[in-house]
Design a protein around this motif. Sequence first.
Motif, PDB file in Angstrom:
ATOM      1  N   LYS A  68      44.393  25.400  44.966  1.00  0.00           N
ATOM      2  CA  LYS A  68      43.274  26.313  44.722  1.00  0.00           C
ATOM      3  C   LYS A  68      42.814  26.944  46.029  1.00  0.00           C
ATOM      4  O   LYS A  68      42.688  26.262  47.048  1.00  0.00           O
ATOM      5  N   GLU A  69      42.575  28.246  46.003  1.00  0.00           N
ATOM      6  CA  GLU A  69      42.070  28.993  47.161  1.00  0.00           C
ATOM      7  C   GLU A  69      41.001  29.966  46.681  1.00  0.00           C
ATOM      8  O   GLU A  69      41.160  30.611  45.646  1.00  0.00           O
ATOM      9  N   LEU A  70      39.902  30.093  47.428  1.00  0.00           N
ATOM     10  CA  LEU A  70      38.844  31.060  47.146  1.00  0.00           C
ATOM     11  C   LEU A  70      38.903  32.124  48.231  1.00  0.00           C
ATOM     12  O   LEU A  70      38.894  31.797  49.427  1.00  0.00           O
ATOM     13  N   ALA A  71      38.995  33.405  47.841  1.00  0.00           N
ATOM     14  CA  ALA A  71      39.168  34.482  48.822  1.00  0.00           C
ATOM     15  C   ALA A  71      38.511  35.771  48.341  1.00  0.00           C
ATOM     16  O   ALA A  71      38.135  35.895  47.174  1.00  0.00           O
ATOM     17  N   VAL A  72      38.373  36.715  49.277  1.00  0.00           N
ATOM     18  CA  VAL A  72      37.919  38.068  48.960  1.00  0.00           C
ATOM     19  C   VAL A  72      39.017  39.037  49.383  1.00  0.00           C
ATOM     20  O   VAL A  72      39.752  38.777  50.341  1.00  0.00           O
ATOM     21  N   MET A  73      39.133  40.150  48.672  1.00  0.00           N
ATOM     22  CA  MET A  73      40.146  41.146  48.995  1.00  0.00           C
ATOM     23  C   MET A  73      39.734  41.868  50.275  1.00  0.00           C
ATOM     24  O   MET A  73      38.592  42.294  50.420  1.00  0.00           O
ATOM     25  N   ARG A  74      40.677  41.990  51.215  1.00  0.00           N
ATOM     26  CA  ARG A  74      40.385  42.603  52.498  1.00  0.00           C
ATOM     27  C   ARG A  74      41.012  43.986  52.620  1.00  0.00           C
ATOM     28  O   ARG A  74      40.390  44.928  53.069  1.00  0.00           O
ATOM     29  N   GLU A  75      42.299  44.118  52.228  1.00  0.00           N
ATOM     30  CA  GLU A  75      42.989  45.396  52.387  1.00  0.00           C
ATOM     31  C   GLU A  75      44.072  45.550  51.337  1.00  0.00           C
ATOM     32  O   GLU A  75      44.731  44.583  50.974  1.00  0.00           O
ATOM     33  N   VAL A  76      44.236  46.775  50.852  1.00  0.00           N
ATOM     34  CA  VAL A  76      45.283  47.093  49.872  1.00  0.00           C
ATOM     35  C   VAL A  76      46.137  48.214  50.445  1.00  0.00           C
ATOM     36  O   VAL A  76      45.603  49.202  50.954  1.00  0.00           O
ATOM     37  N   GLN A  77      47.455  48.066  50.356  1.00  0.00           N
ATOM     38  CA  GLN A  77      48.370  49.123  50.789  1.00  0.00           C
ATOM     39  C   GLN A  77      49.015  49.729  49.547  1.00  0.00           C
ATOM     40  O   GLN A  77      49.491  49.004  48.675  1.00  0.00           O
ATOM     41  N   TYR A  78      49.024  51.074  49.490  1.00  0.00           N
ATOM     42  CA  TYR A  78      49.564  51.801  48.340  1.00  0.00           C
ATOM     43  C   TYR A  78      50.809  52.578  48.754  1.00  0.00           C
ATOM     44  O   TYR A  78      50.945  52.993  49.901  1.00  0.00           O
ATOM     45  N   HIS A  79      51.693  52.816  47.770  1.00  0.00           N
ATOM     46  CA  HIS A  79      52.859  53.671  48.006  1.00  0.00           C
ATOM     47  C   HIS A  79      52.345  55.101  48.183  1.00  0.00           C
ATOM     48  O   HIS A  79      51.508  55.562  47.400  1.00  0.00           O
ATOM     49  N   PRO A  80      52.830  55.843  49.190  1.00  0.00           N
ATOM     50  CA  PRO A  80      52.282  57.176  49.457  1.00  0.00           C
ATOM     51  C   PRO A  80      52.553  58.211  48.364  1.00  0.00           C
ATOM     52  O   PRO A  80      51.819  59.183  48.250  1.00  0.00           O
ATOM     53  N   VAL A  81      53.580  58.024  47.557  1.00  0.00           N
ATOM     54  CA  VAL A  81      53.912  59.007  46.522  1.00  0.00           C
ATOM     55  C   VAL A  81      53.459  58.544  45.138  1.00  0.00           C
ATOM     56  O   VAL A  81      52.764  59.252  44.420  1.00  0.00           O
ATOM     57  N   THR A  82      53.859  57.326  44.756  1.00  0.00           N
ATOM     58  CA  THR A  82      53.576  56.857  43.395  1.00  0.00           C
ATOM     59  C   THR A  82      52.175  56.257  43.246  1.00  0.00           C
ATOM     60  O   THR A  82      51.658  56.179  42.143  1.00  0.00           O
ATOM     61  N   GLY A  83      51.574  55.805  44.357  1.00  0.00           N
ATOM     62  CA  GLY A  83      50.261  55.185  44.282  1.00  0.00           C
ATOM     63  C   GLY A  83      50.290  53.728  43.833  1.00  0.00           C
ATOM     64  O   GLY A  83      49.249  53.118  43.627  1.00  0.00           O
ATOM     65  N   ASP A  84      51.501  53.159  43.683  1.00  0.00           N
ATOM     66  CA  ASP A  84      51.624  51.746  43.300  1.00  0.00           C
ATOM     67  C   ASP A  84      51.116  50.848  44.423  1.00  0.00           C
ATOM     68  O   ASP A  84      51.212  51.197  45.601  1.00  0.00           O
ATOM     69  N   VAL A  85      50.597  49.683  44.050  1.00  0.00           N
ATOM     70  CA  VAL A  85      50.127  48.713  45.035  1.00  0.00           C
ATOM     71  C   VAL A  85      51.348  48.065  45.685  1.00  0.00           C
ATOM     72  O   VAL A  85      52.211  47.511  45.005  1.00  0.00           O
ATOM     73  N   LEU A  86      51.435  48.132  47.023  1.00  0.00           N
ATOM     74  CA  LEU A  86      52.574  47.579  47.755  1.00  0.00           C
ATOM     75  C   LEU A  86      52.280  46.192  48.314  1.00  0.00           C
ATOM     76  O   LEU A  86      53.158  45.335  48.347  1.00  0.00           O
ATOM     77  N   HIS A  87      51.056  45.973  48.791  1.00  0.00           N
ATOM     78  CA  HIS A  87      50.722  44.710  49.449  1.00  0.00           C
ATOM     79  C   HIS A  87      49.204  44.534  49.436  1.00  0.00           C
ATOM     80  O   HIS A  87      48.465  45.504  49.536  1.00  0.00           O
ATOM     81  N   VAL A  88      48.740  43.285  49.298  1.00  0.00           N
ATOM     82  CA  VAL A  88      47.298  43.013  49.306  1.00  0.00           C
ATOM     83  C   VAL A  88      47.017  41.856  50.261  1.00  0.00           C
ATOM     84  O   VAL A  88      47.694  40.836  50.226  1.00  0.00           O
ATOM     85  N   ASP A  89      46.021  42.049  51.129  1.00  0.00           N
ATOM     86  CA  ASP A  89      45.558  41.004  52.042  1.00  0.00           C
ATOM     87  C   ASP A  89      44.262  40.415  51.505  1.00  0.00           C
ATOM     88  O   ASP A  89      43.371  41.162  51.072  1.00  0.00           O
ATOM     89  N   PHE A  90      44.149  39.104  51.561  1.00  0.00           N
ATOM     90  CA  PHE A  90      42.932  38.404  51.159  1.00  0.00           C
ATOM     91  C   PHE A  90      42.435  37.555  52.319  1.00  0.00           C
ATOM     92  O   PHE A  90      43.229  37.064  53.125  1.00  0.00           O
ATOM     93  N   TYR A  91      41.116  37.389  52.387  1.00  0.00           N
ATOM     94  CA  TYR A  91      40.497  36.566  53.428  1.00  0.00           C
ATOM     95  C   TYR A  91      39.894  35.330  52.775  1.00  0.00           C
ATOM     96  O   TYR A  91      39.103  35.441  51.839  1.00  0.00           O
ATOM     97  N   ARG A  92      40.269  34.157  53.282  1.00  0.00           N
ATOM     98  CA  ARG A  92      39.793  32.880  52.733  1.00  0.00           C
ATOM     99  C   ARG A  92      38.294  32.737  52.958  1.00  0.00           C
ATOM    100  O   ARG A  92      37.780  33.031  54.027  1.00  0.00           O
ATOM    101  N   VAL A  93      37.599  32.266  51.922  1.00  0.00           N
ATOM    102  CA  VAL A  93      36.147  32.104  51.969  1.00  0.00           C
ATOM    103  C   VAL A  93      35.815  30.636  52.214  1.00  0.00           C
ATOM    104  O   VAL A  93      36.329  29.750  51.539  1.00  0.00           O
ATOM    105  N   ASP A  94      34.930  30.406  53.182  1.00  0.00           N
ATOM    106  CA  ASP A  94      34.403  29.074  53.455  1.00  0.00           C
ATOM    107  C   ASP A  94      32.961  29.066  52.940  1.00  0.00           C
ATOM    108  O   ASP A  94      32.152  29.894  53.364  1.00  0.00           O
TER     109      ASP A  94
END
Length: 192
Positions: A68-94
């Motif tokens: 189990k991990e609790l986190a908040v979304m930090r950054e999302v990378q999108y494909h420049p043409v299709t707009g699909d989500v390529l990668h998501v960064d999350f930051y662990r919450v203490d």
Amino acid sequence: MKTLEIKGTPRTEFGKKSTGAVRRAGNVPCVIYGSGETIHFSVPASEFKQLIYTPHSYLVNFDIDGKKELAVMREVQYHPVTGDVLHVDFYRVDEAKPVAIDLPVVLTGNSEGVKLGGKLTLSKRKLRVSALVKDLPDTVEVDVTSLGLGKSIFVGDLHIPGLAILTPASTAICAVRMTRAARGAQAAAAKA
């Protein structure tokens, strides 16, 4: 604060080839970082619709192979043409440390300037705030009842107990703009 439950699958291979295979399988590569170890994993792309394409902010409870991990979304990378989500960064919450997150702004009340014919405009949809997880509200409410024609509310005007606002104090949140109808009514009142 609202939370979402998302199941993830750990990743052991990295690089273009393995990341491409993850995306072709309909998944999105993700990473959780912060205090503790960095965890690389993938999540089905359909799981992100309720997290990314919404005006709300969420805490995310991950279940990555039983861990189990609790986190908040930090950054999302999108494909420049299709707009699909390529990668998501999350930051662990203490739970014992403040977390920085963007919260949506909700305007409440009926402005005095709007009653006189002005138009209420929202300039800043989200504010960056910092607080302990237990103190985080779902939204930042801004009361516009006393806002007159041609007046604005700035971040520096807000005082919310238990919440540190990280957005610069000079940032305008909302304003009541003068409309043609309001100018005409003002001119008619001046002539009378």
